[in-house]
Design a protein around this motif. Structure first.
Motif, PDB file in Angstrom:
ATOM      1  N   LEU A 154       0.841  -1.201   0.000  1.00 42.71           N
ATOM      2  CA  LEU A 154       0.000   0.000   0.000  1.00 42.71           C
ATOM      3  C   LEU A 154       0.874   1.249   0.000  1.00 42.71           C
ATOM      4  CD1 LEU A 154      -2.916  -0.930   2.445  1.00 42.71           C
ATOM      5  CD2 LEU A 154      -2.907  -0.917  -0.044  1.00 42.71           C
ATOM      6  N   MET A 157       2.026   1.766  -3.440  1.00 43.62           N
ATOM      7  CA  MET A 157       0.923   2.310  -4.220  1.00 43.62           C
ATOM      8  C   MET A 157       0.841   3.817  -4.007  1.00 43.62           C
ATOM      9  SD  MET A 157      -2.377   3.511  -3.762  1.00 43.62           S
ATOM     10  CE  MET A 157      -2.892   2.922  -2.145  1.00 43.62           C
ATOM     11  N   PRO A 175      -3.458   4.641   9.667  1.00 35.78           N
ATOM     12  CA  PRO A 175      -4.707   3.851   9.738  1.00 35.78           C
ATOM     13  C   PRO A 175      -4.451   2.355   9.895  1.00 35.78           C
ATOM     14  CG  PRO A 175      -4.832   5.435   7.947  1.00 35.78           C
ATOM     15  CD  PRO A 175      -3.417   5.470   8.438  1.00 35.78           C
ATOM     16  N   LEU A 250     -13.504   4.368  14.568  1.00 34.71           N
ATOM     17  CA  LEU A 250     -12.259   4.218  13.800  1.00 34.71           C
ATOM     18  C   LEU A 250     -12.233   2.958  12.948  1.00 34.71           C
ATOM     19  CD1 LEU A 250      -9.580   5.402  16.382  1.00 34.71           C
ATOM     20  CD2 LEU A 250     -10.347   6.587  14.331  1.00 34.71           C
ATOM     21  N   TRP A 253     -14.887   0.443   9.023  1.00 37.02           N
ATOM     22  CA  TRP A 253     -14.665  -0.217   7.741  1.00 37.02           C
ATOM     23  C   TRP A 253     -14.483  -1.716   7.877  1.00 37.02           C
ATOM     24  CZ3 TRP A 253      -9.953  -2.727   7.376  1.00 37.02           C
ATOM     25  CH2 TRP A 253      -9.018  -2.375   8.359  1.00 37.02           C
ATOM     26  N   ARG A 254     -14.175  -2.168   9.083  1.00 32.99           N
ATOM     27  CA  ARG A 254     -13.900  -3.595   9.243  1.00 32.99           C
ATOM     28  C   ARG A 254     -15.170  -4.406   9.144  1.00 32.99           C
ATOM     29  NH1 ARG A 254      -9.494  -5.463  13.569  1.00 32.99           N
ATOM     30  NH2 ARG A 254      -7.731  -4.842  12.313  1.00 32.99           N
TER      31      ARG A 254
ATOM     32  N   LEU B  92      -7.122   0.918  -0.174  1.00 34.51           N
ATOM     33  CA  LEU B  92      -7.069   1.157   1.260  1.00 34.51           C
ATOM     34  C   LEU B  92      -8.349   0.606   1.867  1.00 34.51           C
ATOM     35  CD1 LEU B  92      -5.724   4.841   1.314  1.00 34.51           C
ATOM     36  CD2 LEU B  92      -4.422   2.703   1.401  1.00 34.51           C
ATOM     37  N   PRO B  93      -8.258  -0.433   2.688  1.00 37.09           N
ATOM     38  CA  PRO B  93      -9.472  -1.104   3.162  1.00 37.09           C
ATOM     39  C   PRO B  93     -10.353  -0.222   4.051  1.00 37.09           C
ATOM     40  CG  PRO B  93      -7.506  -2.053   4.185  1.00 37.09           C
ATOM     41  CD  PRO B  93      -7.034  -1.091   3.143  1.00 37.09           C
ATOM     42  N   TRP B  94      -9.767   0.821   4.641  1.00 33.45           N
ATOM     43  CA  TRP B  94     -10.560   1.667   5.541  1.00 33.45           C
ATOM     44  C   TRP B  94     -11.210   2.839   4.803  1.00 33.45           C
ATOM     45  CZ3 TRP B  94      -5.337   0.877   5.731  1.00 33.45           C
ATOM     46  CH2 TRP B  94      -4.539   1.932   5.287  1.00 33.45           C
ATOM     47  N   ARG B  95     -11.002   2.883   3.504  1.00 32.00           N
ATOM     48  CA  ARG B  95     -11.664   3.936   2.739  1.00 32.00           C
ATOM     49  C   ARG B  95     -12.714   3.315   1.840  1.00 32.00           C
ATOM     50  NH1 ARG B  95      -8.383   8.984   0.489  1.00 32.00           N
ATOM     51  NH2 ARG B  95      -7.064   9.471   2.261  1.00 32.00           N
ATOM     52  N   TYR B 134     -17.100  -0.430   1.218  1.00 34.17           N
ATOM     53  CA  TYR B 134     -15.685  -0.610   1.503  1.00 34.17           C
ATOM     54  C   TYR B 134     -15.156  -1.743   0.624  1.00 34.17           C
ATOM     55  CZ  TYR B 134     -16.184   2.422   5.536  1.00 34.17           C
ATOM     56  OH  TYR B 134     -16.403   3.498   6.344  1.00 34.17           O
TER      57      TYR B 134
END
Ligand SMILES: Nc1ncnc2c1ncn2[C@@H]1O[C@H](COP(=O)(O)OP(=O)(O)OP(=O)(O)O)[C@@H](O)[C@H]1O
Ligand SMILES: [Mg+2]
Lengths: 259, 278
Positions: A154, A157, A175, A250, A253-254, B92-95, B134
């Motif tokens: 990442l 990237m 993050p 926070l 997204w998980r 980006l997994p959190w975006r 996501y």
């Protein structure tokens, strides 16, 4: 993730616990297992007593314990994060510190308590140091793993898409470490409460640990239960009032974990 | 004396293998790419194609040799605008999808214009309605399409694509190929396209470079002088494909099981004894 089934589960388990408690209390006399009513009465007395907010009042002791825990935790988080990052990014740093961290982890917390009390005297500073040093290794290990876990693909990237260094740290690296920081905080918090009450018990004249010791000295089981209960309420408030909401925010997204 | 958009000279890349030995991934690769070319690079798995793209993007340094873009070596400070579709989506997994597409745009700072561009590219890769999802909530093929949109969205001069369509079903892949050709024709980007798929390479590109097994050298370099856009049922494409396929499969067969050069140590009689059955 709907909140309903989960909170229902929680309610069931709380009710079950309460039933077990009531059952035990009905079998044993109050000086062995005081029932919920007796305990709550004691808690109520403590927190509504004249001068509950004054020095030596219930809230004063709670405040003292919370203050020590928070300061100790901050100390552990700052140093643990700093050293953890060094260990994560540099092989030399890793070799240099990992022995220390392992030793730090294996020394019983009570030893840190004794040593800091003997070095710094029976004061808040000693308590905070004992907590900080005890919680430090686990914070350090979490952050260390978090940093090692950073997905460099990442980062590559982000480089290709011409993000600047600072941006990469803020938008791509941080993050990825946040979940580890949260885990470290929660774990360190658990450790901190325990070592804090222990230190208060052996060397302080205030705090929840001190009060537990006081009532232990008077052999008052209902008050020992009452203070333990008070303590649990404070922990719950912190967990559900601060940590959980922050975590939810926070880590939204998980994907939810279903076990 | 312009060498074109990209010039690759005597490129060598040697990796240190985990066991401590050396892995020669690229061995003296040289070729030039004129501006606006669509070059496909095709080669056996593990031969060094991704490595080549990484060096082009400035993510990795060559062991020797160099890559110049617009006549200048790639440096950290000054690199041309390159869009890269990696072999894995690398989102980006959190975006959210939208948030991921913002990543290359954030520095330009124009929210309103950015939003419009994102909307256009979301539409282009067929992900309308998934903007707020996501990456973990969409399929691998959809993730790859987000990665394609992200690479295109910054209007790169050079587009590097590492097997971008290999995760997609044939219908979606065809649609994406058509879009890619359309964008290429409209913008005149220089595209380096890595693939395993001979027909895809021949269908898309103006030039196909076939590489040898690792370490990568040029096995064949052929121009496809057919008008674009092409049709899948074009017989001329099919003829080229048949010939290339036959030739390349023969090469693969001939080299089957042959150890890569760096494994057969010079004077290493040990290996030969075993093979010869002395
Ligand atoms: N960082 C690295 N360290 C050591 N060896 C590496 C590294 N990166 C790649 N290699 C080796 O270099 C060779 C080429 O790898 P590369 O990823 O470029 O292959 P590829 O042509 O893209 O293969 P595929 O088509 O399967 O994606 C492989 O043998 C790989 O093991
Ligand atoms: Mg590859």
């Amino acid at each position: 993730m709907k909140g309903n089934p989960a909170s229902l589960q929680r309610l069931y388990s709380a009710i079950l616990l309460l039933l077990v408690w009531i059952a035990l209390a009905s079998v044993f006399p109050p000086h062995i297992v005081p029932g919920p009513v007796v305990v709550l009465e004691n808690v109520w007395e403590n927190v509504t007593a004249q001068g509950a907010f004054s020095s030596q009042g219930a809230f004063f002791h709670i405040y003292k314990t919370v203050l020590r825990v928070v300061l100790g935790l901050v100390f552990a988080m700052i140093w643990g994060t700093a050293i953890g990052v060094v260990m994560g990014v540099s092989a030399r740093g890793e070799k240099f510190f990992d022995g220390w961290v392992m030793v730090g982890l294996t020394i019983p917390a009570i030893v840190y308590g004794m040593v800091t009390l003997m070095w710094f005297g029976l004061n808040d500073f000693a308590a905070v140091m004992a907590i900080g040093v005890t919680a430090f290794p686990s914070v350090c290990i979490n952050i260390w793993h978090g940093v090692k876990d950073i997905d460099m693909q990442l980062v590559d990237m982000a480089k290709v898409f011409q993000l600047q260094r600072g941006e990469i740290v803020r938008k791509v690296i941080l993050p990825q470490i946040v979940p580890f920081i949260l885990a470290a905080t929660r774990y360190a918090l658990g450790i901190s409460w325990k070592i804090c009450t222990t230190v208060e018990l052996i060397g302080m004249s205030s705090g929840v640990g001190f009060m537990l010791n006081y009532w232990f000295g008077l052999f008052s089981m209902p008050q020992v239960f009452a203070w333990t209960f008070t303590f649990m309420v404070v922990l719950f408030l912190i967990e559900f009032g601060i940590i959980k909401p922050v975590e939810r925010h926070l880590l939204a997204w998980r994907p939810a974990v279903h076990v | 004396m312009s060498a074109g958009k990209i010039a690759i000279r005597e490129l060598v890349k040697v990796f240190r293998s985990p066991a401590g030995g050396e892995v020669r991934a690229i061995d003296g690769l040289s070729f030039g790419v004129p501006e606006g070319a669509f070059v496909s690079v095709l080669g056996p798995s593990g031969c060094g194609k991704s490595t080549l793209l990484n060096i082009m993007a400035g993510l990795d340094r060559p062991t020797s040799g160099e890559i110049q873009i617009d006549g200048r070596a790639i440096t950290d400070q000054d690199r041309p605008r390159i869009g890269f579709v990696f072999q894995q989506p690398r989102l980006l997994p959190w975006r959210t999808i939208e948030g991921n597409l913002w990543l290359p745009l954030e520095r330009t700072g124009n929210r309103a214009a950015g939003r419009a561009v994102i909307e256009r590219y979301v539409e282009l890769v067929g992900l309308r309605g998934f903007e707020r999802y996501y990456p973990g909530q969409i399929s691998g093929g959809m993730q790859q399409r987000v990665a394609i949109a992200r690479a295109l969205i910054m209007e790169p001069e050079i587009l590097l694509m590492d097997e971008p369509f290999s995760n997609l079903d044939e219908m979606t892949a065809r649609k994406m190929r058509a879009e890619l050709i359309r964008i290429w024709q409209k913008t005149g980007k220089t595209i380096i396209f890595v693939t395993h798929d001979i027909s895809e390479a021949i269908f898309l590109s103006t030039r196909v470079i076939l590489t040898t097994r690792r370490p990568a050298r040029i096995y064949r370099d052929l121009s496809i002088d057919l008008p674009v856009p092409r049709r899948y049922d074009d017989d001329r494409l099919f003829e080229i494909e048949k010939e290339v396929m036959r030739d390349f499969l023969q090469y693969m067969e001939d080299t089957e099981g042959a150890p890569p050069p760096e494994m057969g140590r010079p004077g290493g009689a040990g290996g030969e004894v075993l093979l010869g059955g002395y």
